[in-house]
Design an enzyme around this catalytic site. Sequence first.
Site, PDB file in Angstrom:
ATOM      1  N   CYS A 135      -0.099  -1.649   4.942  1.00 51.33           N
ATOM      2  CA  CYS A 135       0.932  -1.429   5.950  1.00 51.33           C
ATOM      3  C   CYS A 135       0.319  -0.920   7.246  1.00 51.33           C
ATOM      4  O   CYS A 135       0.506  -1.501   8.316  1.00 51.33           O
ATOM      5  CB  CYS A 135       1.967  -0.431   5.426  1.00 51.33           C
ATOM      6  SG  CYS A 135       3.292  -0.079   6.613  1.00 51.33           S
ATOM      7  N   GLU A 209       3.896  -6.245   0.482  1.00 50.46           N
ATOM      8  CA  GLU A 209       4.132  -6.427   1.917  1.00 50.46           C
ATOM      9  C   GLU A 209       4.660  -7.837   2.192  1.00 50.46           C
ATOM     10  O   GLU A 209       5.611  -8.021   2.958  1.00 50.46           O
ATOM     11  CB  GLU A 209       2.840  -6.208   2.710  1.00 50.46           C
ATOM     12  CG  GLU A 209       2.526  -4.771   3.038  1.00 50.46           C
ATOM     13  CD  GLU A 209       3.378  -4.227   4.174  1.00 50.46           C
ATOM     14  OE1 GLU A 209       4.318  -4.918   4.640  1.00 50.46           O
ATOM     15  OE2 GLU A 209       3.124  -3.088   4.591  1.00 50.46           O
TER      16      GLU A 209
END
Length: 221
Positions: A135, A209
Amino acid sequence: MSSLFERLKSDAAADWQAYVRHPFVLGLGDGTLPKASFQHYLVQDYLFLIEFARAYAIGVYKAPNPQEMRKASEGMHSILNETNLHLKLCAEWGLSREAVEKTKEARATVAYTRFVQEAGLRGDMLDLVVALSPCVVGYAEIGTALAASGTGLDGENPYTAWIREYEGEGFQSVARASLEQIDRLAALSLTEARYPRLLEIFRQATRLEADFWQMGLTIAD
């Protein structure tokens, strides 16, 4: 010695490319992403960041020394400040902070954030920062790539504000600090026997993700 992050990224190259070159990301870059998809993603990303701030709070507890405690605390505050962009854009659509915070977390949001928190709770701080890195570092890489794409900042792209947030020096410095922290922690506790577990944490976080982008693209619950 090469950085641990670059080694992880190289060993999970296919998953990494599926994340940073996801159709959702490409739609941000050329401005073709449907507005409804971006709005759904942004509300969920606000909820996501609140849970990521909790993960950094776990990092304060897990930190092996005061330097890393301070770094985790700074990360928590940086993430909470990042939510200001989300609330500003949501307000432009008529969504108040209260409305955003009352939104139900999507399954992709729950899956990713709880995975990261669990990595920190079950492991040590290196496990946690590896889980966080797709991230933190990934968004910096994506922001830089989209800003250089030719359409990301061309004045016509409706997602320019989002791209500027992540290609800007403020977020880029956060990503650099995260990379430095990973290597500091690796110097303390990384062994070759441990590496496969870290790679699995990294690979799973990267896949989650990509799932989060897909949630936004399909407006899945």
